[in-house]
Write a protein that holds these residues in place. Structure first.
Motif, mmCIF file in Angstrom:
data_model
loop_
_atom_site.group_PDB
_atom_site.id
_atom_site.type_symbol
_atom_site.label_atom_id
_atom_site.label_comp_id
_atom_site.label_asym_id
_atom_site.label_seq_id
_atom_site.Cartn_x
_atom_site.Cartn_y
_atom_site.Cartn_z
ATOM 1 N N GLY A 301 0.890 -1.394 -0.060
ATOM 2 C CA GLY A 301 0.387 0.059 0.026
ATOM 3 C C GLY A 301 0.692 1.003 0.295
ATOM 4 N N PRO A 302 0.395 2.471 -0.134
ATOM 5 C CA PRO A 302 1.021 3.738 -0.540
ATOM 6 C C PRO A 302 1.468 3.900 0.600
ATOM 7 C CG PRO A 302 -0.925 4.063 -1.084
ATOM 8 C CD PRO A 302 -1.237 2.497 -0.871
ATOM 9 N N ASP A 303 2.765 4.703 0.897
ATOM 10 C CA ASP A 303 3.167 5.449 1.792
ATOM 11 C C ASP A 303 2.690 7.184 1.807
ATOM 12 O OD1 ASP A 303 4.279 6.121 4.532
ATOM 13 O OD2 ASP A 303 6.425 6.120 3.578
ATOM 14 N N ARG A 318 -5.083 0.946 2.635
ATOM 15 C CA ARG A 318 -4.444 1.302 2.497
ATOM 16 C C ARG A 318 -4.446 2.459 1.681
ATOM 17 N NH1 ARG A 318 -0.050 -0.812 6.094
ATOM 18 N NH2 ARG A 318 -0.612 -2.430 7.228
ATOM 19 N N HIS A 319 -5.393 1.955 0.296
ATOM 20 C CA HIS A 319 -5.252 3.273 -0.683
ATOM 21 C C HIS A 319 -6.302 3.934 -0.415
ATOM 22 C CE1 HIS A 319 -2.710 1.794 -4.016
ATOM 23 N NE2 HIS A 319 -2.565 1.049 -3.494
ATOM 24 N N VAL A 476 -12.142 0.534 7.009
ATOM 25 C CA VAL A 476 -11.154 1.730 7.085
ATOM 26 C C VAL A 476 -12.512 1.975 8.188
ATOM 27 C CG1 VAL A 476 -11.049 4.121 6.303
ATOM 28 C CG2 VAL A 476 -11.137 2.254 4.943
ATOM 29 N N TRP A 477 -11.806 1.727 9.808
ATOM 30 C CA TRP A 477 -12.577 2.432 10.769
ATOM 31 C C TRP A 477 -12.832 4.047 11.393
ATOM 32 C CZ3 TRP A 477 -13.957 -1.508 14.012
ATOM 33 C CH2 TRP A 477 -14.060 -2.312 13.345
ATOM 34 N N ALA A 585 -7.995 -2.152 -8.919
ATOM 35 C CA ALA A 585 -6.446 -2.326 -8.824
ATOM 36 C C ALA A 585 -5.825 -2.061 -7.925
ATOM 37 C CB ALA A 585 -5.720 -1.033 -10.157
ATOM 38 N N TRP A 586 -6.396 -1.000 -6.386
ATOM 39 C CA TRP A 586 -5.814 -1.519 -5.391
ATOM 40 C C TRP A 586 -5.205 -2.456 -4.640
ATOM 41 C CZ3 TRP A 586 -8.998 3.437 -3.275
ATOM 42 C CH2 TRP A 586 -9.046 4.646 -3.569
#
Length: 586
Positions: A301-303, A318-319, A476-477, A585-586
């Motif tokens: 996932g991205p940072d 994450r994305h 996603v909380w 695509a994520w």
């Protein structure tokens, strides 16, 4: 450096029917009995009955580096790989392969690489028994260590191994001792690899637990997976002989969940958590006490400066967190017919639709409809939960839920498990979910808010823990309340950074409310989770997203909601569904 992720918290006394297996399984030598060129560790880290998370470590035993690798095996059951991280995948029937990605193509002589994946299965989940690396069979390495809770912490230290340190949890199944135990939660349960079992101490300070790794290793990471009974003040200490200890980390501000502690230049055979102040009236309690010489890989996932509250969150979560963190005015509407109404009014369809779990615990399940919408429309799925009191009555009725917090057989637990099971089904279908449980925390209207902040936070953490045990890593909380106009502050209800991804406010969307919501946690992204009218990018604060409440209440809001939707969607800064990236695509 200390990195906080906190994936677990539940109430003292809670149990979980989740079996987590941990086994290092490798192949037999080739038919020519050649020297093995590789070793494979295949570890199931979470198994929820119809799927599992697996970590695979490949070690190069040859004398030459491997540049570009493909690991192949055959599943012995009806198993299908889903998300994979740190590798690429192929699968045809039972035959599967994992190949390197660009940054981990090389395995030096004596070195290793790790990757992981989620899989679904029918029936049982037997482990593969043979692997090949670039077409050559891997060799056999016997497993080390068996669980025990009666080691001797003294004696002559064992010299550390030569070469590269091993990957994986070095504490798994190793001898462990504790200063005290609360029966039946023995010390060995903190190193058994099972996230549903735990060690618990007596209700007194100080307390400690220590593990014997069997040899001296560099200590790259210590991971404490706390139960609700956590340590407020504690040290991480290391020793080569179990007698003389060196502190490598100290805190007086622990807040539970999971603590990832990365000491600087630490080595030891023995590692100890030494607690001096409890965070609750209970003792100290750990689901797992993990030690690593090599840091485990981070899921993909991205940072973007915000890691998910769930360290096992899948790549889509994450994305999505990073997308909301880096955008403003993502549009949303409650209920599918009302999202269609917005499109009829404006020609543009909202990027997000909010559904409700209200009827799920009363017999009506609509999960497949949501999955179908996500696949067809390719929009963002959000859920609130107007939870009918498990003891009877609607979502605003008096409800003494506190006695049920530690009763796994209660209707409270049954309701939670039903909902997180449906969320996980969406995850298996590739759909991340913005989940807003226990909404409007500080308005004292919903039953979950009527017993005060402490009970509310305990219930939130219980929901989080049950989702973890169910393998629902597509959440996603979303924490939610009112930024202003209430008797108590939004911040006083906050469950903690380790349990929340988004901090949101309802109805109010002023600049001052925007600042108040951001101040609850500077590390988290914000949003307007429920409001009567859409944001106007020309005048309103740059909230990452907003969700307009159901159209049946538009007329009663005192605003021209239809006209405000036209204004919002006429502004190119308002993000509609056609402007979203391809989330598949994520």
């Amino acid at each position: 450096m200390r990195h906080r992720v906190r994936p677990r918290a539940v109430l003292a006394g809670a149990t979980a029917a989740v079996t987590v297996l941990a086994a290092a399984l490798v192949t037999m030598p080739s038919a020519q009995a050649a020297a093995p060129v590789c070793d494979v560790g295949y570890q199931i880290t979470n198994d929820w009955g119809s799927g599992a998370t697996t970590t695979v470590t490949v070690t190069n035993l040859s004398g030459a580096a491997v540049n570009g690798w493909t690991l192949a095996w055959t599943f012995p059951g009806d198993q299908t790989i889903g998300d994979i991280w740190n590798a690429t995948k192929t699968q045809s029937g039972s035959a599967a392969t994992a190949g390197n990605v660009s940054w981990n193509a090389g395995i030096p002589a004596g070195g290793s690489v790790s990757f992981g994946f989620n899989l679904s299965y029918r029936g049982s989940n037997p482990t593969p028994t043979a692997f090949t690396l670039n077409g050559t069979a891997c060799g056999d390495t016997p497993p080390t260590g068996t669980p025990t809770s009666t080691p001797s912490p003294t004696g002559t230290p064992t010299p550390g191994p030569t070469g590269n340190p091993p990957a994986g949890n070095l504490a798994l199944g190793r001898p462990v001792t504790a200063s005290s135990t609360e029966s039946p939660h023995s010390a060995g349960l903190a190193v058994d690899g099972n996230g549903g079992t735990r060690w618990s101490s007596l209700y007194a300070d100080p307390q400690s637990i220590q593990v014997d790794l069997g040899a001296t290793y560099p200590i790259a990471l210590v991971r404490l997976r706390w139960e609700a009974a956590y340590g407020r003040a504690y040290q991480i200490q290391v020793s080569t002989d179990g007698v003389t200890w060196t502190s490598v980390h100290s805190t007086t501000t622990g807040d539970g969940g999971t603590d990832d502690i990365a000491p600087t230049s630490a080595t030891g055979r023995y590692v100890r958590m030494s607690g001096t102040a409890r965070g609750t009236t209970w003792g100290y309690s750990l689901y797992e006490f993990e030690v690593y010489a090599v840091r485990p890989p981070t899921p993909p996932g991205p940072d973007c400066g915000q890691s998910p509250a769930d360290p096992n969150a899948n790549s889509k979560v994450r994305h999505l967190i990073c997308y909301l963190r880096t955008h403003s005015y993502v549009s949303g509407q409650t209920d599918l017919p009302d999202a269609d109404k917005v499109q009829q009014l404006t020609g543009r369809y909202p990027a997000m639709v909010a559904f409700d779990f209200m009827e799920y615990t009363r017999g009506t399940i609509q999960t497949q409809q949501v999955i179908d919408w996500a696949r067809t429309r390719k929009g963002i799925v959000a859920f609130q939960w107007h939870w009918y009191c498990p003891r009877g009555g609607n979502y605003s009725a008096p409800c003494d839920f506190v006695p049920d917090l530690s009763n796994p057989s209660s209707k409270l637990y049954q309701d939670i498990d039903l909902v997180v099971r449906e969320i996980r089904k969406m995850g298996d279908a590739g759909v991340p979910v913005l989940f807003r449980p226990l909404h409007e925390a500080n308005n004292n209207y919903m039953w979950w808010a009527k017993k005060g902040q402490d009970a509310y936070q305990q219930l939130w953490r219980l929901i989080y823990q049950r989702a973890q045990l169910a393998g629902a890593h597509n959440i996603v909380w979303v924490f939610n309340g009112m930024a202003s106009g209430q008797g108590t502050s939004l911040a006083s209800w906050y469950p903690g950074d380790g349990y929340v991804d988004l901090v949101t406010s309802d109805y109010f969307q002023s600049w001052s409310d925007f600042a108040t919501t951001k101040a609850v946690s500077s590390a988290k992204t914000t949003g307007v989770a429920e409001t009567f009218s859409p944001l106007n990018p020309a005048t309103d604060a740059p909230w990452p997203y907003f969700v307009v409440w159901a159209s049946r209440d538009w007329a009663g809001s005192g605003r021209d909601v239809a006209g405000l939707w036209r204004t919002a969607m006429a502004d190119p800064r308002t993000i509609s569904i056609d402007q979203l990236p391809d989330m598949t695509a994520w």
